[in-house]
Design a protein around this motif. Structure first.
Motif, short mmCIF file in Angstrom:
data_model
loop_
_atom_site.label_atom_id
_atom_site.label_comp_id
_atom_site.label_asym_id
_atom_site.label_seq_id
_atom_site.Cartn_x
_atom_site.Cartn_y
_atom_site.Cartn_z
N ILE A 4 0.87 -1.19 0.00
CA ILE A 4 0.00 0.00 0.00
C ILE A 4 0.90 1.23 0.00
O ILE A 4 1.88 1.29 0.74
N LEU A 5 0.57 2.18 -0.84
CA LEU A 5 1.32 3.43 -0.86
C LEU A 5 0.40 4.55 -0.37
O LEU A 5 -0.69 4.73 -0.90
N ILE A 6 0.87 5.27 0.63
CA ILE A 6 0.16 6.48 1.09
C ILE A 6 0.86 7.69 0.48
O ILE A 6 2.08 7.82 0.61
N ILE A 7 0.07 8.53 -0.19
CA ILE A 7 0.63 9.76 -0.75
C ILE A 7 -0.05 10.96 -0.08
O ILE A 7 -1.28 11.06 -0.09
N ASN A 8 0.75 11.82 0.50
CA ASN A 8 0.24 13.06 1.07
C ASN A 8 0.70 14.24 0.23
O ASN A 8 1.87 14.31 -0.16
N GLY A 9 -0.21 15.15 -0.01
CA GLY A 9 0.09 16.32 -0.82
C GLY A 9 0.51 17.52 0.02
O GLY A 9 0.97 17.38 1.15
N PRO A 10 0.32 18.72 -0.54
CA PRO A 10 0.89 19.94 0.03
C PRO A 10 0.44 20.24 1.46
O PRO A 10 -0.72 20.04 1.80
N ASN A 11 1.41 20.69 2.22
CA ASN A 11 1.23 21.15 3.60
C ASN A 11 1.00 20.01 4.59
O ASN A 11 0.97 20.24 5.81
N LEU A 12 0.87 18.80 4.11
CA LEU A 12 0.62 17.68 5.03
C LEU A 12 1.91 17.22 5.69
O LEU A 12 1.88 16.45 6.65
N ASN A 13 3.05 17.73 5.23
CA ASN A 13 4.31 17.52 5.95
C ASN A 13 4.31 18.28 7.28
O ASN A 13 5.12 18.00 8.16
N LEU A 14 3.37 19.22 7.43
CA LEU A 14 3.32 20.02 8.66
C LEU A 14 2.30 19.50 9.67
O LEU A 14 2.00 20.18 10.65
N LEU A 15 1.78 18.29 9.44
CA LEU A 15 0.82 17.74 10.41
C LEU A 15 1.46 17.69 11.79
O LEU A 15 2.63 17.33 11.93
N GLY A 16 0.67 18.04 12.79
CA GLY A 16 1.20 18.14 14.15
C GLY A 16 1.45 19.59 14.53
O GLY A 16 1.24 20.00 15.67
N LYS A 17 1.87 20.39 13.51
CA LYS A 17 2.13 21.82 13.76
C LYS A 17 1.06 22.67 13.10
O LYS A 17 0.77 23.78 13.53
N ARG A 18 0.48 22.14 12.01
CA ARG A 18 -0.42 22.92 11.17
C ARG A 18 -1.86 22.89 11.71
O ARG A 18 -2.44 21.80 11.82
N GLU A 19 -2.43 24.04 12.03
CA GLU A 19 -3.82 24.14 12.47
C GLU A 19 -4.26 22.90 13.26
O GLU A 19 -5.16 22.16 12.84
N PRO A 20 -3.66 22.68 14.45
CA PRO A 20 -3.95 21.45 15.20
C PRO A 20 -5.42 21.28 15.57
O PRO A 20 -5.89 20.14 15.73
N GLY A 21 -6.15 22.40 15.66
CA GLY A 21 -7.59 22.32 15.95
C GLY A 21 -8.35 21.59 14.84
O GLY A 21 -9.39 20.99 15.08
N ILE A 22 -7.82 21.64 13.64
CA ILE A 22 -8.46 20.96 12.50
C ILE A 22 -7.80 19.62 12.21
O ILE A 22 -8.48 18.61 11.99
N TYR A 23 -6.45 19.59 12.25
CA TYR A 23 -5.74 18.40 11.77
C TYR A 23 -5.11 17.55 12.87
O TYR A 23 -4.48 16.53 12.58
N GLY A 24 -5.27 17.98 14.15
CA GLY A 24 -4.72 17.20 15.26
C GLY A 24 -3.28 17.56 15.56
O GLY A 24 -2.64 18.35 14.85
N SER A 25 -2.74 16.96 16.63
CA SER A 25 -1.41 17.36 17.08
C SER A 25 -0.35 16.27 16.86
O SER A 25 0.79 16.41 17.28
N SER A 26 -0.73 15.20 16.16
CA SER A 26 0.24 14.14 15.88
C SER A 26 0.93 14.41 14.55
O SER A 26 0.29 14.87 13.60
N THR A 27 2.21 14.11 14.47
CA THR A 27 2.88 14.18 13.17
C THR A 27 2.43 12.96 12.36
O THR A 27 1.99 11.95 12.93
N PHE A 28 2.58 13.05 11.04
CA PHE A 28 2.18 11.89 10.25
C PHE A 28 3.13 10.72 10.48
O PHE A 28 2.70 9.56 10.51
N GLU A 29 4.39 11.02 10.71
CA GLU A 29 5.39 9.95 10.93
C GLU A 29 5.03 9.13 12.17
O GLU A 29 5.14 7.90 12.15
N THR A 30 4.59 9.79 13.25
CA THR A 30 4.19 9.08 14.47
C THR A 30 2.98 8.20 14.19
O THR A 30 2.92 7.03 14.60
N TYR A 31 2.02 8.78 13.46
CA TYR A 31 0.81 8.00 13.13
C TYR A 31 1.17 6.80 12.25
O TYR A 31 0.68 5.68 12.46
N LEU A 32 2.06 7.03 11.29
CA LEU A 32 2.45 5.98 10.34
C LEU A 32 3.09 4.79 11.06
O LEU A 32 2.83 3.63 10.71
#
Ligand code: DQA
Length: 142
Positions: A4-32
């Motif tokens: 399975i390949l997961i592809i994330n597009g623009p600004n999703l490298n900032l998960l955890g830092k980016r608008e945490p009220g909308i996208y949560g406070s975990s980085t994608f790497e931790t979730y992965l």
């Protein structure tokens, strides 16, 4: 082993830092890491890019045999990119479109997706768990 390949597009490298009220406070790497632990029977690859053409190139390279299923969160390109929709149509591998937030509860411009008509399925609004639901659907061939 299913690939399975997961592809994330623009600004999703900032998960955890980016608008945490909308996208949560975990980085994608931790979730992965947790996702990979939960599905040892699958090989889960990950690719992130802020560039439309790079996302298209990765869809092309994975889409003819490399992956059994692709989980794609194209970020804002979802709402703008005819080219990514065409790439989804061009490849053989099924693509599941995912979104972390419920885009239909947000601004009007997020309500339209160019990708949805080309995707095999759509999972929206379950936070990062949207990715797990997509992985599950590929593994169970829903
Ligand atoms: C998103 C929703 C998009 O509207 C937004 O541009 C993103 C993230 C989501 O996962 O909720 O970057 O795809």
């Amino acid at each position: 082993m299913k690939k399975i390949l997961i592809i994330n597009g623009p600004n999703l490298n900032l998960l955890g830092k980016r608008e945490p009220g909308i996208y949560g406070s975990s980085t994608f790497e931790t979730y992965l890491e947790k996702l990979r632990e939960a599905y040892p029977e699958a090989e889960i690859d990950y690719y992130q890019s802020n560039h439309e053409g790079d996302i298209i190139d990765r869809l092309h390279s994975a889409g003819f045999g490399e992956a059994d299923g692709i989980v794609l969160n194209a970020g804002a390109y979802t709402h703008t990119s005819v080219a990514i929709a065409d790439a989804i149509r061009a490849i053989r591998t099924p693509v599941i479109e995912v979104h972390i937030s419920n885009v239909h509860q947000r601004e009007e411009f997020r309500h339209h997706s160019h990708l949805s008509p080309a995707a095999s399925g759509i999972i929206i609004g379950f936070g990062l768990e949207s990715y797990r639901l997509a992985v599950e659907s590929i593994l169970k061939k829903l």
